[in-house]
Design a protein around this motif. Structure first.
Motif, PDB file in Angstrom:
ATOM      1  N   LYS A 124       0.897  -1.078   0.108  1.00 18.18           N
ATOM      2  CA  LYS A 124      -0.017   0.119   0.123  1.00 18.18           C
ATOM      3  C   LYS A 124       1.025   1.269   0.012  1.00 18.18           C
ATOM      4  N   GLN A 125       1.817   1.284   0.965  1.00 15.70           N
ATOM      5  CA  GLN A 125       2.869   2.354   0.887  1.00 15.70           C
ATOM      6  C   GLN A 125       3.345   2.637  -0.379  1.00 15.70           C
ATOM      7  N   GLN A 126       3.988   1.488  -0.798  1.00 18.24           N
ATOM      8  CA  GLN A 126       4.599   1.633  -2.305  1.00 18.24           C
ATOM      9  C   GLN A 126       3.508   2.030  -3.420  1.00 18.24           C
ATOM     10  N   ASN A 127       2.204   1.822  -3.348  1.00 14.57           N
ATOM     11  CA  ASN A 127       1.459   2.095  -4.458  1.00 14.57           C
ATOM     12  C   ASN A 127       0.988   3.672  -4.261  1.00 14.57           C
ATOM     13  N   ASP A 128       1.068   3.930  -2.740  1.00  9.38           N
ATOM     14  CA  ASP A 128       0.708   5.671  -2.566  1.00  9.38           C
ATOM     15  C   ASP A 128       1.815   6.211  -3.087  1.00  9.38           C
ATOM     16  N   GLU A 129       3.200   5.806  -2.832  1.00 12.32           N
ATOM     17  CA  GLU A 129       4.232   6.465  -3.467  1.00 12.32           C
ATOM     18  C   GLU A 129       4.404   6.580  -5.024  1.00 12.32           C
TER      19      GLU A 129
END
Length: 161
Positions: A124-129
């Motif tokens: 999720k963090q990677q997607n958000d970034e």
């Protein structure tokens, strides 16, 4: 005198037989006919055979009695006693039986769930970034396709687990 003549004639005849035997021995290199054709016979053979027959019959009778008798041990009763003893042991034990195994299973499940949650969080963090970087560039179409790819990757990873 007559007795003496008979006695002398017997001695003479015996001497003559001995002389013939000795001359035969000298002529034939000492081979003499001294074979004994007597076959040994047991004097108590019949008694031993009768005893063997009696013992065999007794053994057969004992075997028949053993095979016909019912077992004295009752497996069902043993099983019931064991279950009763297990109940007693469970009632006085500090922890229930198998507690350690259950505890290990729970810990493994928690670790598995925690690792899934951590993976999802990272994704999720990677997607958000990725979304932030794409939105800054202004490419919205690429962001949607990237999210779809990430979603597919997550599903494949979860299927493998």
């Amino acid at each position: 005198m007559k007795l003496e003549k008979e006695r002398l004639s017997v001695i003479e005849r015996d001497n003559h037989l001995l002389l013939e035997k000795m001359s035969c021995i000298m002529r034939t290199k000492g081979r003499i006919d001294n074979k004994n054709y007597y076959q040994t016979k047991s004097l108590n053979r019949e008694k031993r055979e009768k005893e063997l027959l009696r013992v065999s019959q007794e053994n057969r009778a004992i075997l028949d009695r053993i095979t016909k008798c019912e077992p004295q041990y009752q497996v069902q009763r043993w099983h019931e006693d064991w279950q009763r003893a297990e109940k007693y042991m469970d009632s006085i034990a500090r922890y229930p039986r198998g507690w350690y195994k259950l505890q290990n299973r729970k810990e493994q499940k928690l670790n598995k769930n925690a690792s899934k949650q951590e993976r999802e969080k990272r994704d999720k963090q990677q997607n958000d970034e990725d979304v932030k970087s794409k939105t800054e560039e202004g490419e919205k179409g690429d962001v949607q396709s990237r999210e779809e790819k990430d979603h597919q990757e997550r599903e494949t990873v979860l299927e493998m687990v």
